[in-house]
Motif scaffolding. Structure first.
Motif, mmCIF file in Angstrom:
data_model
loop_
_atom_site.group_PDB
_atom_site.id
_atom_site.type_symbol
_atom_site.label_atom_id
_atom_site.label_comp_id
_atom_site.label_asym_id
_atom_site.label_seq_id
_atom_site.Cartn_x
_atom_site.Cartn_y
_atom_site.Cartn_z
ATOM 1 N N GLN A 258 -31.762 -64.016 -49.218
ATOM 2 C CA GLN A 258 -32.788 -64.071 -48.178
ATOM 3 C C GLN A 258 -32.475 -65.122 -47.115
ATOM 4 O O GLN A 258 -32.596 -64.861 -45.912
ATOM 5 C CB GLN A 258 -34.138 -64.361 -48.822
ATOM 6 C CG GLN A 258 -35.285 -64.519 -47.840
ATOM 7 C CD GLN A 258 -36.558 -65.000 -48.534
ATOM 8 O OE1 GLN A 258 -36.543 -65.314 -49.712
ATOM 9 N NE2 GLN A 258 -37.649 -65.038 -47.796
ATOM 10 N N ARG A 259 -32.040 -66.305 -47.539
ATOM 11 C CA ARG A 259 -31.832 -67.407 -46.587
ATOM 12 C C ARG A 259 -30.660 -67.133 -45.641
ATOM 13 O O ARG A 259 -30.557 -67.763 -44.583
ATOM 14 C CB ARG A 259 -31.582 -68.711 -47.347
ATOM 15 C CG ARG A 259 -30.317 -68.717 -48.185
ATOM 16 C CD ARG A 259 -30.152 -69.990 -48.986
ATOM 17 N NE ARG A 259 -28.945 -69.967 -49.814
ATOM 18 C CZ ARG A 259 -28.872 -69.390 -50.996
ATOM 19 N NH1 ARG A 259 -29.949 -68.806 -51.516
ATOM 20 N NH2 ARG A 259 -27.747 -69.409 -51.685
ATOM 21 N N GLU A 260 -29.779 -66.200 -46.004
ATOM 22 C CA GLU A 260 -28.613 -65.888 -45.175
ATOM 23 C C GLU A 260 -28.751 -64.559 -44.450
ATOM 24 O O GLU A 260 -27.902 -64.198 -43.629
ATOM 25 C CB GLU A 260 -27.357 -65.846 -46.060
ATOM 26 C CG GLU A 260 -27.075 -67.146 -46.802
ATOM 27 C CD GLU A 260 -25.969 -66.987 -47.833
ATOM 28 O OE1 GLU A 260 -25.232 -65.983 -47.754
ATOM 29 O OE2 GLU A 260 -25.851 -67.851 -48.720
#
Length: 203
Positions: free
Chosen positions: A98-100
């Motif tokens: 998700q963070r990338e």
């Protein structure tokens, strides 16, 4: 830059709204899955936490998309893969954390949607660990980049002649075929097309 090249680079439509729509549909609250069926398999250009062999029903891999920059020129167009409706397609589902994922989407758009020919869709991908909804770049038969029906002679000529800024159509197709085989995926239609390649004429 020639007029033909300028025309080839001109977007079919504005890719930005399609990116924003895709972001909204994803929601940003979970990891992002992307379905790869062509060069994304062997050159994804984004980080991923997991990859799974996957199958999509209702769509198939087809070497029926004109490439006038990457694998050909406006004067001698090459070919790349698109996903057309009908049949089924085996490929790879990549899970992007998700963070990338937002950065990965930007990279995907610069690579796959520069001219906004593809239709981004969320498709159910069956894997050995369950079904995931993955982003896939499909091709409409109404698209100006869809080749329509090509003859064996057309493929022979394109395999022999077409070359763009990233190399030849033939190299692109062979690399995809080789990677599919490494994954245990046997695409009979693709194998038949490669038999038309000039270097295979004496086989």
């Amino acid at each position: 830059m020639s007029e033909l090249t300028t025309t080839a680079l001109r977007p079919y439509r504005d890719p930005a709204p399609l990116l924003e729509r895709t972001r909204r549909e994803w929601g940003g609250r979970s990891d992002l899955w992307v379905f790869a069926y062509g060069s994304l398999i062997w050159r994804p250009e984004f980080g991923f936490a997991e990859q799974r062999p996957a199958r999509v029903h209702g769509w198939h891999r087809a070497l029926k998309m004109w490439s006038r920059i990457n694998r050909g020129t406006p004067e001698c167009p090459g070919l790349v893969f698109g996903m057309l409706s009908g049949g089924s397609c085996q490929g790879v589902a990549f899970r992007i954390p998700q963070r990338e994922a937002d950065v990965a989407l930007e990279r995907l758009w610069r690579r796959e949607m520069m001219t906004a020919v593809y239709e981004p869709r969320w498709l159910p991908c069956r894997t050995h660990h369950g079904t995931v909804s993955a982003l896939a770049f499909t091709l409409s038969r109404r698209s100006p980049s869809h080749t329509g029906q090509l003859s064996e002679e057309d493929y022979r000529r394109i395999f022999a002649q077409a070359c763009g800024q990233f190399g030849t159509t033939l190299d692109y197709v062979q690399q995809t075929h080789e990677q599919l085989l490494k994954l245990g995926i046997h695409d009979r239609s693709l194998s038949r097309l490669l038999r038309l390649a000039p270097r295979n004429d004496l086989d």
